[in-house]
Design an enzyme around this catalytic site. Sequence first.
Site, mmCIF file in Angstrom:
data_model
loop_
_atom_site.group_PDB
_atom_site.id
_atom_site.type_symbol
_atom_site.label_atom_id
_atom_site.label_comp_id
_atom_site.label_asym_id
_atom_site.label_seq_id
_atom_site.Cartn_x
_atom_site.Cartn_y
_atom_site.Cartn_z
ATOM 1 N N ASP B 325 -20.569 -13.013 -37.597
ATOM 2 C CA ASP B 325 -21.020 -11.809 -36.902
ATOM 3 C C ASP B 325 -19.713 -11.524 -36.029
ATOM 4 O OD1 ASP B 325 -23.810 -11.581 -37.224
ATOM 5 O OD2 ASP B 325 -24.048 -13.362 -35.849
ATOM 6 N N GLU B 366 -17.503 -7.872 -18.333
ATOM 7 C CA GLU B 366 -17.657 -6.452 -18.569
ATOM 8 C C GLU B 366 -17.384 -5.715 -17.191
ATOM 9 O OE1 GLU B 366 -19.815 -8.560 -19.670
ATOM 10 O OE2 GLU B 366 -20.439 -7.887 -21.712
#
Lengths: 554, 715
Positions: B325, B366
């Site tokens: 992934d 983030e």
Amino acid sequence: MSDAAAGALQVAVLVAALLAAQGPLGAWIARSLSSTRHLALERAVYRVAGVDPDADMRWPVYARSVLVLSAVSVLLLYGLQRVQAALPLALGLPGVPAPTAWNTAVSFVTNTNWQSYSGETAMGHLVQAGGLAVQNFLSAAVGVSVAVALVRGFTRSRTDRLGSFWADLVRTCVRVLLPLSLVAALVLLLGGVVQNLAEPTTVTTLTGGEQTLVGGPVASQEAIKELGTNGGGFYNANSAHPFEGPSAWVSLLQVFLLLLIPFSMPAALGRLVGDRRQGHLLLAVMGGLWLLAVTAVTWAETAGRGLAPQAAGAAMEGKEVRFGEALSALFAASTTATSTGAVNSFHDSYTAAGGGVLLLNMMLGEVTPGGVGSGLYGMLVLAVVAVFLAGLMVGRTPELLGKKIGPRQMVLVALSVLTMPALLLVGAALTAGVPALVGASVQDAGPHGLSEVLYAYASAANNNGSAFAGFGAATTYQDTALGVVMLLGRFVPVVLVLALAGSLARQTAVPAGAGTLSTRSPVFGVLLAVVVVVVAGLTFVPALALAPLAEALS
Amino acid sequence: MSTTTPVQPAPGAPRGAAPDDEAGGPSGGGRVGAGSFSPRQLLAALPTAVRKLDPRDQVRHPVMMVVWVGSVATTVLAVLDPSVFAVLVAAWLWATVLFGGLAEAVAEGRGRAQADSLRRARATTTARRLRADGTEEEVAAPELHVGDLVVVEAGQVVPGDGDVVEGVASVDESAVTGESAPVVRESGGDRSSVTGGTTVLSDRIVVRVTAEPGASFLDRMIALVEGSSRAKTPNERALDLLLSSLTLVFLLAVVTLQPFSAYSGQAQPLVVLVALLVCLIPTTIGALLSAIGIAGMDRLVQRNVLAMSGRAVEAAGDVDVLLLDKTGTITYGARRATALLPAPGVGADELAAAARLASVADETPEGRSVVALVDAGDDDAPGARATAAEGDLVEVPFTAQTRMSGVDLGPGSPGGARSVRKGAAASVLAWVRAEGGGASPAVDAAVEDVARRGGTPLVVAERADGAPARVLGVVQLEDVVKEGMAARFAELRRMGIRTVMVTGDNPVTAAAIARQAGVDDVIAEATPEDKLARIRAEQTGGHLVAMTGDGTNDAPALAQADVGVAMGSGTSAAKEAGNMVDLDSDPTKLIEVVAIGKQLLITRGALTTFSLANDVAKYFAILPALFAGLFPGLEALDVMHLATPQSAVLSAVVFNALVIVALIPLALRGVRYRPADASSLLRRNLLVFGLGGVVAPFVGIKALDLLLSLLPGIG
């Protein structure tokens, strides 16, 4: 020219000729056996035999076909010998006794051509040409068919079909063996090998004695005898008989012929799997070990240990005195390395070390280069063992030519590799362990006698057919036991190899990648050669120590 | 879209690994190192090893069974006709069998400690089972069955494996994973699975039990690390067959030697023949084979990977296609802010200020990356802005329900009372609508644009006191390729493994990242079905495929893959489908798993080769001893010049036994594996173990002979 130089030169000529021939012949064998057309002659054979050449067989069917053909062949050959007296062209010879007939029938059907009878004085022309020579073709073709079926196991994916045995058999005969034999027979004829169907000629010799000279269809039988790695001579003296091996160059030609197809099978494999370098690697391993054996035997025979050899310049007793020691050694090493068993000298008379190498040559399992077809499948089976070890050592589940080697493949390979040593050791131990049998068959005492016993069973278990002359094989026990050993030594591996082919064909091919071990690399070649020698060495060293080794070191 | 990553991979936190375990963490140099081994383990395993002398244990190992029978036979012979030689041979044959059992016992012992700590986690708990009418009843955990609903509240231990069907809770899974940071488990989605033995820290959840008692994840783990459920793998069986057939060959060679020897004039003493047989059969690898397999599993466990079968570990060594992934594996799962896109009528500064304000309380990568981006783009007064908000500020943390974070500023702050929010586009826009604001087509377009390019859009909005909320703009988060990935993929390529990146990104973005990371192939805009289809296609082409996954929709692909590594944080469906579970949930670990698989096979191959190569020297020791009396010429083979025939035979037997003990550490650690092409690996290992195997016993047997020849009755 010195003897050594002459010996080296004839080996060089032979190697050059074989190298030139193996590529084209291998390509031809590959093409013949992957053809989709039937020749008119082949169609006729299929019609007469009532077989369907397009039936793609599963492995059990393929194996059953091989076994049925061989069983019928044994019965026919046995019958033919038994009723010989009533047949035409029998030269007045009586029917062959039951144990000998059984032994001979099995021997020729298994491509062994062990002869417990004396060629020209036991078999008439019809039995020789119509029975024995036919088996020379069929048994060789069976070997090629099984080898090709195994190769199909590698090339085919996700199928349970291995091709048609009948088509493989007939094509090998019609397209490969017959044309080659025809050419070879003509050349042999030119070289002085006899060919007739005449009654024996009686001549008066110089001293006034009478001698019966038996002629016969020798050249034709001689051609397939060598080409099919059969080895069963028309004459008792085999290729040492002047009618069968009239000159030095014919003798060398015979060595070429018996090595030709076995050394071409790797090229055929390369073509069939679409990887010619794979063929080159097997050729190099087979050729390297063969050359080693030739060198060793030649050295042992010419080094001149002992009084008599020193006086003669080499161990000349029992050798082909007409052509010199080197040609005898070359012939002997080649005939034992190809499961042919034809001889132009008598192996019993070799020095202990030389005879030991000949014995070891067979004990390697007849894969250097081995019999027609059987050498290739034998070598591929050992390649599975080598690749198994190699695969582990590079950290991948082993694979050969894109097919994974799992437990099922290992069972089949292990049993196949076990068969020959088991037959050889048990057979030889039974004879050596029973004093009555020793007394009946073993001529020499001490280690040489043990060599004779080991040689006989090595020859039978490996379908070679050559013998140490001191061994009396024409007893009921030996005829029977050796027959059983020959039969099992041939057909147990054949069935296992076909089962292996079946299990491989079912798999999906694994594409080669950077992590795949290349089975074409020199390092794998070395490993394969080591496996061939070590597997045999570890198995037979104790026995060899008591026989040729003890004799050589005493 | 979530802006937090509930479970951070814990790189290099192996549980139960000894300090000297150099390879516990990610193996930087591409080497798979070894597990630990100390001589003390030998002593501790001795009682178990003695118990393994039981023939019922030995029968699993055909080679050792032959030695066992040989030991019994020589013991009987030594009793019937006692001599120093016979007694010593018998004793050392028993020692050979014992050492084989010892190797296995040591390997198992290493797992047992881990199993014990797992057992403590399984300690009997009671469960609060919900009846159909909604009332609760107390039952013992082992009485729970699949489908039962149980209630677990803060402070209680989850009684069995299951899926959360109601509620959200933070769970301490350290008992199972060794990872101490709590994780969020909630109903629905890919974070719904809970494992029996873990502890709920907050809130209340209802769990539907998915495993029968005795078949839970914990039970399987215990069985695995103990090696009790170990079945022989295909490769192990194939090797066993090879070893068995070699044993048969040698049995034939030795049995038939007696008639040959008798024919030659002298039968051999049975003790000597048995000794010869035991020396020839591949006892070294036969004794160590099962230890190698157990140790291989153990090396995985030390890296917090549980293989459900040995077959999976072996398959890992064969894998030649790796499906990875993109997010979290090739790129930092934590995305980074790379651009600010103001809404029409909003100044870039205004958006930057608001985005920063909304992020100061956001401790996720983030959030920090937004602060970093704003501060980097505006050097003049970062401090002033930061302090501006102080004093009257309420942090609004991210929650799984709201999917946004931000701050509420009191009236005392410079801009007056207002709320700033930042989060997933849909959540923030919904908040704006709820607070009376309207949609902005330009922002919607920007959101779509960022998403289309493979980035993650975060929307920033604010609501000043009394005014309707308004959207300020979009923060673009993008994935950044992890450092060193290109090198790792190059390494994989050398090992013959092709990497395929799987991503939901559009082809353009996907290709850009694929180029950066250096993967061989990419599947863009991938759906779980695409993954499955790709795996099938590769398998049809004969490839072996490995992949990682954590979601329920990964389950079919995990089950289809030859090696499916489910993340420990994943759903129970994923864990059920995969054949390995990575408790650290670190997808890059696949690379190590592959290396461990290879190492396992190499260790087997190396010791097999060594074992066979040893026979050469043993022949040189034993054959002259056997036959020199018959044929004095055979003395020439005695290249080691051993003292007496008895000493020669005994030295070979003792060497044969001791070499097993000497190789136990190697069997447990595994042969070092360095990614390289197959031919150079083969050359190296053939030299070390083939040639080394030929030479070593010459030295060893000679040394033992010098020692043993001092014994009365031998020398």
